[in-house]
Design a protein around this motif. Structure first.
Motif, mmCIF file in Angstrom:
data_model
loop_
_atom_site.group_PDB
_atom_site.id
_atom_site.type_symbol
_atom_site.label_atom_id
_atom_site.label_comp_id
_atom_site.label_asym_id
_atom_site.label_seq_id
_atom_site.Cartn_x
_atom_site.Cartn_y
_atom_site.Cartn_z
ATOM 1 N N GLY A 61 0.759 -1.234 0.000
ATOM 2 C CA GLY A 61 0.000 0.000 0.000
ATOM 3 C C GLY A 61 0.790 1.284 0.000
ATOM 4 N N PRO B 125 -6.240 5.469 -2.412
ATOM 5 C CA PRO B 125 -5.708 4.258 -3.067
ATOM 6 C C PRO B 125 -6.087 4.188 -4.541
ATOM 7 C CG PRO B 125 -7.609 3.708 -1.735
ATOM 8 C CD PRO B 125 -7.291 5.145 -1.428
ATOM 9 N N ARG C 11 -6.095 -1.334 -4.760
ATOM 10 C CA ARG C 11 -5.161 -1.224 -3.647
ATOM 11 C C ARG C 11 -5.903 -0.734 -2.407
ATOM 12 N NH1 ARG C 11 0.232 1.771 -5.208
ATOM 13 N NH2 ARG C 11 0.948 0.529 -3.437
#
Length: 441
Positions: free
Chosen positions: A266, A353, A357
């Motif tokens: 991440g 994100p 993700r």
């Protein structure tokens, strides 16, 4: 033995990964006398300062973890990344050797496991093998040198740089060694060039890698590419000299590196202009270096959260970063915004994100990263047996090369480097060369 100071069956130039492994495998033949000439163990070798991760496809460790892989699949991944179809025979030979040497190292008492938590760009399945405890390359090299010390037919000669080859009647006949202020000629039936590449030579880097700009250098100072000059007069060829093992994970003002697994957990990158400029998990750490080189100030902030930190904290690289104070802990989004020089609203958008993700959550961690050069990938043209070839493709008698001295697996450009390629080249070709020498006494 007129004109010679000593004589051995095999002279190995360099006591790093390739040199030690080739000597270990050749030493299985008790009739061989082997000398390993090391420039200086005080500086170490590139293998010792690496993560020590070994890429191999089709090992028992993968099978136990339910991972289906094979040497051929490994080779296809490497060639897909490098685009270097011409080098396929060497790649396939190394990938075939990889599960053999990984399992052999484990069987000598080295605590090995498959790094299922070590995803890397370009790898279709997890195939990095690492030591239990993640202590890195220094532990691996210490283990292998201890094995070498137990070989009665091997002499490991430290502080003894080789400075030239001895050529008689057009054939390599031995090496010239400097030791204790004297120069000695050592006769050898076979010479293995197993020294590091040339990333520690400012002159050669300027000649071949000037397009990399002025990267941080994260390799050893002894990697000066000396062997290249000895072999070119024999008609040897060089290839892919513009490729290097780079890193886009070097922490500014510290020289440590954050974990390559962070983008897969991440982490995001934001440049000095407050822009997201790359899909972080699509780039390997070598190709990421080129991306960072093109950013303002040649740097960017890498930001991650506690979940990503937990997944990567125990890697050698992250432990070194934490010990060096290279990672900033940030409790809230406002703290990250202050580091970036952005508003909280802007920072929230930057950390949003990408599709597929996960979102980062407080608390956060941040490090400013730049690009570095760790090792070179260009080198001598060899065949799948490690024999050095001349311009016509004919093996130069008695001369072998591997590790940083030989052409690596990145192809013509640094972006083609895949994690684990360096030690695969070093240990794989050493395995091949050493096994062959042990059979030809």
């Amino acid at each position: 033995m007129s004109g010679w100071d000593s004589e051995v069956d095999v002279a190995v130039v360099g006591g790093g990964a390739c040199g030690v492994m080739s000597a270990l495998r050749a030493a299985r033949n008790p009739d061989l006398v082997i000398a390993v000439f090391e420039k200086s163990t005080r500086e170490g070798c590139n293998a010792a300062i690496s993560s020590g991760s070994l890429a191999a496809g089709g090992t028992r460790f993968q099978a136990a973890a339910g991972i289906e892989d094979s040497p051929q699949r490994h080779a296809e991944d490497i060639i897909a990344a490098s685009g270097d179809e011409e080098w396929r025979p060497v790649v396939e030979a190394l990938c075939a050797a990889a599960p053999e040497f990984v399992e052999w190292i484990a069987d000598t008492g080295y605590p090995m496991e498959i790094g299922t938590d070590m995803p890397r760009a370009g790898m279709s399945v997890p195939r990095l093998h690492t030591d239990v405890g993640r202590l890195g390359g220094v532990r691996l090299m210490r283990h292998l040198r201890t094995l070498l010390d137990a070989c009665d037919n091997v002499a490991f000669v430290d502080e003894a740089p080789v400075v030239d080859l001895v050529v008689e009647d057009g054939e390599v006949a031995g090496v010239v060694v400097q030791q204790n202020g004297t120069t000695q000629r050592v006769r050898a039936n076979a010479v293995v060039l197993a020294s590091d590449g040339f990333a520690g030579s400012p002159a050669l880097v300027k000649e071949h890698l000037s397009h990399l700009g002025a990267p941080f250098y994260g390799g050893v100072s002894t990697a000066t590419g000396d062997a290249l000059a000895w072999v070119l007069p024999l008609g040897a060829r060089l290839r892919n000299m513009g490729a290097g093992l780079r890193s886009g994970l070097v922490v500014v003002d510290h020289g440590t590196r954050v974990s390559p697994a962070l983008p897969f957990n991440g982490a995001v990158l934001v440049n000095l202009d407050g822009e997201r400029f790359v899909e972080e998990d699509t780039k390997g750490y070598s190709s990421m270096a080129g991306v960072l080189q093109r950013q303002p100030g040649e740097r960017a902030a890498m930001i991650w959260d506690a979940t990503a930190m937990e997944a990567t904290r125990e890697s050698e690289m992250m432990r070194e970063c934490l010990a060096a104070g290279a990672i900033r802990d940030r409790a809230a989004l406002a703290d990250v915004a202050a580091d970036l020089g952005r508003t909280v609203e802007e920072t929230e958008r930057l950390l949003a994100p990408l599709p597929g993700r996960r979102a980062l959550t407080a608390p956060y961690h941040l490090a400013w990263v730049t690009h570095g050069l760790l090792a070179t990938q260009g080198g001598l043209v060899i065949d799948p047996s490690g024999r050095v070839l001349d311009a016509s493709g004919t093996p130069i008698p008695r001369l072998f090369a591997g590790g940083g001295t030989a052409c690596g697996l990145a192809g013509a450009h640094s972006d083609g480097y895949m994690s684990g390629n360096g030690l695969l080249s070093a240990f794989g070709m050493a395995w091949i060369i050493g096994n062959a020498l042990s059979r030809t006494a």
